[in-house]
Design a protein around this motif. Structure first.
Motif, mmCIF file in Angstrom:
data_model
loop_
_atom_site.group_PDB
_atom_site.id
_atom_site.type_symbol
_atom_site.label_atom_id
_atom_site.label_comp_id
_atom_site.label_asym_id
_atom_site.label_seq_id
_atom_site.Cartn_x
_atom_site.Cartn_y
_atom_site.Cartn_z
ATOM 1 N N THR A 93 -2.514 -3.184 0.403
ATOM 2 C CA THR A 93 -3.717 -2.828 0.034
ATOM 3 C C THR A 93 -4.407 -2.298 1.294
ATOM 4 O O THR A 93 -4.207 -2.606 2.332
ATOM 5 C CB THR A 93 -4.407 -4.087 -0.385
ATOM 6 N N SER A 94 -5.315 -1.446 0.849
ATOM 7 C CA SER A 94 -6.301 -0.929 1.868
ATOM 8 C C SER A 94 -5.592 -0.303 3.393
ATOM 9 O O SER A 94 -6.053 -0.707 4.363
ATOM 10 C CB SER A 94 -7.333 -1.841 2.247
ATOM 11 N N ARG A 121 -0.928 -7.614 2.947
ATOM 12 C CA ARG A 121 -0.989 -7.886 1.457
ATOM 13 C C ARG A 121 -0.672 -6.822 0.789
ATOM 14 O O ARG A 121 -0.818 -5.551 0.832
ATOM 15 C CB ARG A 121 -2.449 -8.504 1.138
ATOM 16 N N ALA A 176 -7.564 -3.519 -11.463
ATOM 17 C CA ALA A 176 -6.695 -4.465 -10.591
ATOM 18 C C ALA A 176 -6.558 -5.967 -11.681
ATOM 19 O O ALA A 176 -6.464 -6.892 -10.971
ATOM 20 C CB ALA A 176 -7.216 -4.824 -9.385
ATOM 21 N N THR A 177 -6.721 -5.746 -12.994
ATOM 22 C CA THR A 177 -6.406 -6.800 -13.836
ATOM 23 C C THR A 177 -5.087 -6.800 -14.485
ATOM 24 O O THR A 177 -4.323 -5.805 -14.691
ATOM 25 C CB THR A 177 -7.710 -7.055 -14.793
ATOM 26 N N THR A 236 -0.720 -4.122 -2.777
ATOM 27 C CA THR A 236 -2.023 -3.404 -3.337
ATOM 28 C C THR A 236 -2.600 -4.355 -4.549
ATOM 29 O O THR A 236 -1.977 -5.213 -5.063
ATOM 30 C CB THR A 236 -1.389 -2.405 -4.108
ATOM 31 N N ALA A 237 -3.664 -4.209 -4.374
ATOM 32 C CA ALA A 237 -4.520 -5.262 -5.322
ATOM 33 C C ALA A 237 -4.080 -4.708 -7.067
ATOM 34 O O ALA A 237 -4.636 -5.542 -7.562
ATOM 35 C CB ALA A 237 -6.091 -5.075 -5.163
ATOM 36 N N GLU A 238 -3.661 -3.610 -6.951
ATOM 37 C CA GLU A 238 -3.158 -3.164 -8.582
ATOM 38 C C GLU A 238 -1.939 -3.680 -8.868
ATOM 39 O O GLU A 238 -1.259 -2.872 -9.486
ATOM 40 C CB GLU A 238 -3.733 -1.717 -8.550
#
Ligand SMILES: [Zn+2]
Length: 232
Positions: free
Chosen positions: A53-54, A80, A143-144, A82-84
């Motif tokens: 992520t980021s 971490r 990201a859900t 990716t949030a997706e």
């Protein structure tokens, strides 16, 4: 690398992802840290390598790529994922034939996705790369799990779909196939937006769509455990 284009081990998986991240940035399919890429690992079938992520793509290193289980837990890596991540893990859990996933934010595809339009089979390349015209999945928050779930149907007989108000999700029997699909979608979305002001854009005849799908798209999936059926 295995015959099917799936990396043999973690090192190959990390190198492959960094290579395609560089391409994704150079081709302007993403900007800065947006988008993400993942691949299965042939020697460890319950693990996936995925972008962190980021993290900016121009300085991304192989060590930055995270190795996760299909439940999303990290096995190896200091960053971490990716949030997706649900976009990736859900597809891998549901589809044994999918071994590479590419999620992009190209400007033309984002415009079509923001309008909630579909991309009809107006150009040969879209059918060869994606299996036919593609649709925009219904809106869901980013990201859900819900966003991931809503892509299952649009991807059932296609290598890509648009995510409403968001971007592109492309799948393949390997990363290269998924990347090509995402790249072609951006090009076709751009052409579609240029052509639309001049009136309805004619589609390729249905018989030809089927022929191109069966001879140029379907064979790429044929080596998978469960190649998608060619209906729809
Ligand atoms: Zn995204």
């Amino acid at each position: 690398m295995t015959m099917s284009g799936v990396p043999a081990d973690r090192r190959e998986a990390r190198e492959l992802i960094v290579l395609f991240c560089r391409r994704m940035l150079a081709e302007r399919l993403v900007s800065y840290t947006s988008g993400n890429i993942s691949t299965r690992i042939a020697s460890e079938p319950d693990l996936v390598a995925v972008t962190p992520t980021s993290t900016a793509y121009d300085t991304l290193r192989t060590d930055d790529i995270v190795i996760v289980r299909l439940d999303g837990s990290v096995v190896d890596g200091s960053l971490r994922p990716t949030a997706e991540l649900p976009l990736h893990t859900l597809a891998y859990r549901d589809r044994p034939d999918v071994a590479g996933i590419v999620h992009t934010h190209g400007p033309a595809a984002m415009a079509v996705a923001a309008l909630g339009m579909d991309l009809p089979p107006i150009l040969h390349g879209l059918i060869a790369a994606c299996g036919g015209g593609i649709v925009t999945a219904p809106y869901a928050r980013g990201a859900t799990e819900e966003m991931a779930t809503l892509t299952a149907e649009p991807l059932r007989h296609r290598s890509a779909c648009l995510l409403r108000n968001h971007g592109v999700l492309a799948i393949g029997p390997n990363v290269e196939h998924a990347y090509n699909a995402a790249s072609v979608v951006e090009g076709v979305a751009d052409a579609y937006l240029r052509a639309l002001p001049f009136g309805p854009v004619p589609e390729i005849p249905a018989d030809d769509v089927r022929r191109i799908r069966d001879t140029q798209w379907a064979p790429a999936w044929a080596g998978g455990e469960a190649a998608p059926t060619h209906g729809g």
